[in-house]
Design a protein around this motif. Structure first.
Motif, short mmCIF file in Angstrom:
data_model
loop_
_atom_site.label_atom_id
_atom_site.label_comp_id
_atom_site.label_asym_id
_atom_site.label_seq_id
_atom_site.Cartn_x
_atom_site.Cartn_y
_atom_site.Cartn_z
N CYS A 239 -4.57 3.32 -1.05
CA CYS A 239 -5.06 3.01 0.31
C CYS A 239 -6.01 1.81 0.31
CB CYS A 239 -5.78 4.22 0.89
SG CYS A 239 -6.42 3.89 2.54
N CYS B 202 0.85 -1.18 0.00
CA CYS B 202 0.00 0.00 0.00
C CYS B 202 0.89 1.23 0.00
CB CYS B 202 -0.92 0.00 1.21
SG CYS B 202 -1.90 1.52 1.28
N CYS C 201 0.45 5.02 4.66
CA CYS C 201 1.48 3.98 4.52
C CYS C 201 2.78 4.59 4.00
CB CYS C 201 0.99 2.86 3.61
SG CYS C 201 -0.29 1.86 4.41
N ALA D 245 -6.87 0.39 5.66
CA ALA D 245 -6.44 -0.09 6.97
C ALA D 245 -5.30 0.80 7.49
CB ALA D 245 -5.98 -1.54 6.86
N CYS D 246 -5.52 2.11 7.37
CA CYS D 246 -4.45 3.06 7.68
C CYS D 246 -3.92 2.93 9.12
CB CYS D 246 -4.92 4.48 7.46
SG CYS D 246 -5.55 4.77 5.81
S1 FES Z 1 -2.80 4.42 3.23
FE1 FES Z 1 -2.29 2.33 3.40
S2 FES Z 1 -4.04 1.51 4.32
FE2 FES Z 1 -4.56 3.57 4.05
#
Ligand code: FES
Length: 157
Positions: free
Chosen positions: A122, A81, A86, A125-126
């Motif tokens: 994304c 991600c 992330c 699961a930030c």
């Molecule tokens: S930015 Fe990676 S899960 Fe939201």
């Protein structure tokens, strides 16, 4: 990765499971995907011959459906991600570690056909950032130095 030449019988075995009509196309393409981990060009040509639908139409289906891939894919897919959270928590370093360890560039497939490495937006699961998915299993708070252990543990190699 170069395209492997396949025996037409491999495609015919799959095609023969279905009625030779246009309605069967998607199901056959999905079976190609399952069997070969992508939809080979020769398979499309064969399907076009047997069902009598222009290859261009079958290609269009192959590009339209997300579950189908027209380029060779690995047996396992690793998605890093690279959404904002992330990215800030170290996704670029994870990606670099995977590229180095697997000797593959992002969106590429390893020579042995084991892994396809992808970057995704994304995945929702930030709170677990940085997130890496191995065959769609979420791994949160991954570290560059540990990412290969995570991958190996999951795929059992
Ligand atoms: S930015 Fe990676 S899960 Fe939201």
């Amino acid at each position: 990765m170069t395209e492997v030449t396949r025996d037409l019988a491999q495609f015919d075995r799959i095609i023969d499971r279905y009625e030779k009509t246009e309605e069967s196309l998607l199901a056959i393409l999905q079976d190609f995907q399952r069997e070969f981990h992508y939809v080979p060009e020769e398979g499309i040509r064969r399907l076009s011959e047997v069902i009598g639908v222009p290859a261009s139409k079958i290609y269009a289906m192959g590009t339209f459906y997300k579950a189908l891939s027209l380029t060779p894919r690995g047996r396992h897919t690793i998605k890093v991600c690279t959404g904002t959270a992330c990215h800030l928590k170290g996704a670029p370093q994870i990606l670099e570690a995977l590229e180095r360890e697997l000797k593959v560039k992002r969106n590429g497939t390893t020579e042995d056909g084991e892994f396809t490495l992808e970057c995704v937006n994304c995945v929702g699961a930030c709170a677990m950032a940085p997130v890496t998915l191995v065959d769609d299993v979420y791994h949160g708070q991954t570290r560059p130095s540990k990412i290969m252990d995570v991958v190996k543990k999951q795929v059992g190699s």
